[in-house]
Scaffold this motif. Structure first.
Motif, PDB file in Angstrom:
ATOM      1  N   GLY A 125      61.650  -8.283  -5.002  1.00  9.11           N
ATOM      2  CA  GLY A 125      61.042  -9.571  -4.600  1.00  9.11           C
ATOM      3  C   GLY A 125      59.601  -9.213  -3.671  1.00  9.11           C
ATOM      4  N   ARG A 126      59.320  -7.957  -3.638  1.00  8.19           N
ATOM      5  CA  ARG A 126      58.134  -7.407  -2.908  1.00  8.19           C
ATOM      6  C   ARG A 126      56.985  -6.964  -3.523  1.00  8.19           C
ATOM      7  NH1 ARG A 126      58.496  -6.348   2.389  1.00  8.19           N
ATOM      8  NH2 ARG A 126      56.396  -5.937   2.020  1.00  8.19           N
ATOM      9  N   PRO A 127      56.414  -7.446  -4.716  1.00  7.66           N
ATOM     10  CA  PRO A 127      55.544  -6.994  -5.663  1.00  7.66           C
ATOM     11  C   PRO A 127      54.453  -6.476  -4.817  1.00  7.66           C
ATOM     12  CG  PRO A 127      55.472  -9.405  -5.719  1.00  7.66           C
ATOM     13  CD  PRO A 127      56.951  -9.241  -4.950  1.00  7.66           C
ATOM     14  N   ASP A 128      54.296  -6.924  -3.613  1.00  8.45           N
ATOM     15  CA  ASP A 128      53.041  -6.568  -2.841  1.00  8.45           C
ATOM     16  C   ASP A 128      53.095  -4.975  -2.579  1.00  8.45           C
ATOM     17  OD1 ASP A 128      55.091  -7.765  -1.160  1.00  8.45           O
ATOM     18  OD2 ASP A 128      53.990  -6.750   0.362  1.00  8.45           O
ATOM     19  N   LEU A 129      54.290  -4.410  -2.331  1.00  7.59           N
ATOM     20  CA  LEU A 129      54.431  -3.104  -2.176  1.00  7.59           C
ATOM     21  C   LEU A 129      53.902  -2.181  -2.990  1.00  7.59           C
ATOM     22  CD1 LEU A 129      58.176  -3.081  -0.652  1.00  7.59           C
ATOM     23  CD2 LEU A 129      56.163  -2.775   0.723  1.00  7.59           C
ATOM     24  N   ALA A 130      53.735  -2.723  -4.358  1.00 12.09           N
ATOM     25  CA  ALA A 130      53.275  -1.824  -5.443  1.00 12.09           C
ATOM     26  C   ALA A 130      51.559  -1.303  -5.091  1.00 12.09           C
ATOM     27  CB  ALA A 130      53.181  -2.601  -6.870  1.00 12.09           C
ATOM     28  N   ALA A 131      50.824  -2.087  -4.091  1.00 11.68           N
ATOM     29  CA  ALA A 131      49.838  -1.712  -3.620  1.00 11.68           C
ATOM     30  C   ALA A 131      49.696  -0.682  -2.616  1.00 11.68           C
ATOM     31  CB  ALA A 131      48.827  -2.835  -3.299  1.00 11.68           C
ATOM     32  N   ASN A 132      50.779  -0.345  -1.992  1.00  7.61           N
ATOM     33  CA  ASN A 132      51.195   0.460  -0.791  1.00  7.61           C
ATOM     34  C   ASN A 132      51.119   1.748  -0.992  1.00  7.61           C
ATOM     35  OD1 ASN A 132      52.477   1.675   1.435  1.00  7.61           O
ATOM     36  ND2 ASN A 132      52.277  -0.426   2.404  1.00  7.61           N
ATOM     37  N   GLY A 133      50.209   2.555  -0.985  1.00 11.07           N
ATOM     38  CA  GLY A 133      50.366   4.025  -1.243  1.00 11.07           C
ATOM     39  C   GLY A 133      51.567   4.665  -0.588  1.00 11.07           C
ATOM     40  N   ALA A 134      51.759   4.414   0.736  1.00 11.74           N
ATOM     41  CA  ALA A 134      52.915   5.084   1.291  1.00 11.74           C
ATOM     42  C   ALA A 134      54.195   4.978   0.607  1.00 11.74           C
ATOM     43  CB  ALA A 134      52.762   4.782   2.947  1.00 11.74           C
ATOM     44  N   TYR A 135      54.253   3.516   0.233  1.00  9.27           N
ATOM     45  CA  TYR A 135      55.812   3.089  -0.282  1.00  9.27           C
ATOM     46  C   TYR A 135      55.779   3.818  -1.624  1.00  9.27           C
ATOM     47  CZ  TYR A 135      58.709   0.290  -3.750  1.00  9.27           C
ATOM     48  OH  TYR A 135      59.490   0.070  -4.551  1.00  9.27           O
ATOM     49  N   MET A 136      54.777   3.927  -2.317  1.00 11.94           N
ATOM     50  CA  MET A 136      54.571   4.372  -3.917  1.00 11.94           C
ATOM     51  C   MET A 136      55.004   5.922  -3.564  1.00 11.94           C
ATOM     52  SD  MET A 136      54.165   1.930  -6.170  1.00 11.94           S
ATOM     53  CE  MET A 136      53.285   2.508  -7.368  1.00 11.94           C
ATOM     54  N   GLY A 137      54.261   6.363  -2.841  1.00 11.22           N
ATOM     55  CA  GLY A 137      54.544   7.802  -2.650  1.00 11.22           C
ATOM     56  C   GLY A 137      55.877   8.407  -2.304  1.00 11.22           C
ATOM     57  N   THR A 138      56.429   7.684  -1.327  1.00 13.59           N
ATOM     58  CA  THR A 138      57.902   7.963  -0.899  1.00 13.59           C
ATOM     59  C   THR A 138      58.755   7.894  -2.244  1.00 13.59           C
ATOM     60  OG1 THR A 138      57.112   7.223   1.160  1.00 13.59           O
ATOM     61  CG2 THR A 138      59.370   7.312   0.853  1.00 13.59           C
ATOM     62  N   VAL A 139      58.760   6.438  -2.685  1.00 14.18           N
ATOM     63  CA  VAL A 139      59.657   6.236  -3.666  1.00 14.18           C
ATOM     64  C   VAL A 139      59.574   7.264  -5.007  1.00 14.18           C
ATOM     65  CG1 VAL A 139      60.318   4.715  -5.654  1.00 14.18           C
ATOM     66  CG2 VAL A 139      59.783   3.853  -3.486  1.00 14.18           C
ATOM     67  N   VAL A 140      58.477   7.676  -5.102  1.00 13.77           N
ATOM     68  CA  VAL A 140      58.256   8.613  -6.223  1.00 13.77           C
ATOM     69  C   VAL A 140      58.874  10.065  -5.723  1.00 13.77           C
ATOM     70  CG1 VAL A 140      56.396  10.417  -7.231  1.00 13.77           C
ATOM     71  CG2 VAL A 140      56.105   7.895  -7.330  1.00 13.77           C
TER      72      VAL A 140
END
Length: 485
Positions: A125-140
């Motif tokens: 429920g937080r689609p805005d996180l898809a634009a957050n580079g730190a979140y994306m890199g961490t999850v990857v």
């Protein structure tokens, strides 16, 4: 298309008819499983109805040549890409071609898993996180190392998750996306695309940057040659493999086209994100049908699919590289296995590279730009392998005319040249920043992609230069490469 009358030479194709366990329709589905993914649907969704052309041309000019050429090579020279290229151009080039596949898989993980990270954000429920580079890199990074750990536990664990992930994480979301599109249109809820005559089927062209995302379709279609190794277990004559290729190509084409259009129908091009197009479409469809929770469920399945796909890719190319290495092409330190007989040294090496590459999501200003850049590096490496493969097929026809070819493709040199030109075109497009998804100048973007490709491609030349006789593992049959790839 083929001539199957030739005798099968001893050792050329193994026991080609000794173990007949796979019917050609089932083989076609294996091809779909290895090629099929919905991570690249957002690339073509930006073209609207132009996606018809965007998928049709690569399917005809690239996917079909790959299937046909690899079929002839697999039945005449057992051992996969290493053997095919080595027989034509020598062991250094064969090693290089195998390395291209290995490095392609390594650079593929960050872009593939960024798609999963965006889906996870939507599921939470937080689609805005898809634009957050730190979140994306961490999850990857976290998900990749999780997948690596699963692979390190052995084939039984990784195969079970991969098979389950294919069904639940790829097929179910893809069919759901397509079904919801038809239900949406039947219910006359409107569409972001319209048909204005045949011209609507052509993608808008105002320079290379306007069609640079076409490179995503080459990523989507790559990998068909991996299934040529299953010819040895196929029921019926070798030419049945060609039937499988045609069925797989048609199935993948329809799946990709309808999936892409399903995103285009409800997601305006101006708001489309390369990492989360499918999740964006799920949200619109689910809200429109009054079942918003469904979008979170489907996005959650996409996360599972991305994990399963990563597990499959982590194990396959690294295993092939390990077997080539044991034939004397890698230092002993990179040939080490764990208690489960898994190539742990190579898993750790690719993990280190993926971790470094994942920081691209933090450095670049937006996640779509990072996705595009990593995808372009990955596809350039893979297309270089295909250039080697097509060139090898042409060379082997001339240098080894007496080798029996159970599948002999009529017009193979022409088909191979067409495939080679398509691969080169994909490399050129990969050097071009996609319009609207990168703030980098064309020169800077091309320089970053080219530099990344060169840095990741050059190690085998250095390794081969300092190769030592004691690297070879006694009794390692290089012809059995295709058995574990």
């Amino acid at each position: 298309m083929s001539d199957s009358r030739a005798e099968i030479p001893p050792g050329a194709g193994g026991s080609l008819r000794s173990v007949a366990t796979i019917a050609w329709p089932a083989l076609a589905m294996l091809m779909v499983a290895s090629v099929g993914s919905i991570a690249q649907l957002s690339d073509s969704a930006s073209f609207g109805l132009g996606a018809v052309t965007v998928y049709l041309l690569p399917a005809l000019l690239f996917l079909v040549p790959v299937g046909l050429v690899s079929a002839e090579l697999a039945t005449s020279h057992r051992g996969g890409i290493f053997v095919w290229v080595r027989e034509a151009f020598g062991d250094r080039t064969g090693f290089q071609a195998t390395w291209f596949v290995f490095m392609n898989s390594v650079t593929l993980y960050p872009s593939l898993l960024s798609f999963g990270a965006a889906a996870l954000a939507a599921a939470l429920g937080r689609p805005d996180l898809a634009a957050n580079g730190a979140y994306m890199g961490t999850v990857v990074i976290v998900v990749f190392w999780l997948a690596t750990w699963i692979v390190s536990r052995g084939m039984k664990s990784s195969t079970g998750i991969s098979n389950l992930g294919l069904g639940l994480g790829t097929i179910v979301p893809a069919l759901s996306l397509i079904f919801m599109m038809f239900a949406w249109l039947v219910d006359d809820k409107g569409s972001q695309i319209s048909y204005d005559g045949p011209s609507s089927l052509a993608p808008p062209v105002s320079g290379l940057s306007s069609i640079a995302l076409v490179v995503g379709t080459f990523v989507a279609f790559a990998g068909l040659e991996l299934n040529a190794v299953h010819i040895a277990k196929m029921k019926g004559p070798p030419r049945n493999y060609l039937k499988g290729v045609m069925l797989a190509a048609a199935t993948v084409f329809v799946m990709y086209l309808l999936g892409s259009l399903a995103i285009s129908v409800v997601v305006p091009d101006a708001t489309l994100e390369l990492t989360s197009g499918a999740s964006q479409a799920f949200a619109v469809y689910a809200d429109g049908f009054g079942i918003p929770a469904l979008s979170k469920v489907l996005s959650g399945l996409l996360v599972f699919g991305a994990l399963a796909a990563s597990i499959a890719w982590i194990g396959g190319p690294s295993r092939s590289m390990w077997m080539v290495g044991r034939a004397g092409y890698l230092p002993r330190s990179l040939q080490k296995t764990n208690s489960n007989d898994i190539q742990i040294s190579l898993l750790l090496l690719q993990g280190a590279v993926v971790t470094v590459l994942s920081f691209v999501f933090v450095v670049l200003p937006n996640t779509s730009a990072a996705f595009a850049l990593l995808q372009d590096v990955s596809i350039s490496l893979y297309m270089l392998m295909y250039v080697c493969m097509f060139a090898a097929a042409i060379k082997l026809r001339r240098s080894q005319p007496d080798v029996a070819r159970p599948i002999r493709i009529i017009g193979l040199p022409v088909i191979a040249v067409v495939g080679m030109l398509a691969a080169v075109a994909a490399i050129v497009l990969g050097l071009t920043p996609p319009a609207g998804y990168s703030s980098l100048s064309p020169g800077a973007y091309a320089g970053i992609v080219a530099t990344g490709v060169v840095i990741l491609a050059i190690p085998p030349q250095i390794i081969h230069r300092f190769r030592r006789p004691d690297w070879k593992t006694d009794g390692e049959p290089i012809a059995d490469l295709d058995g574990d790839a």
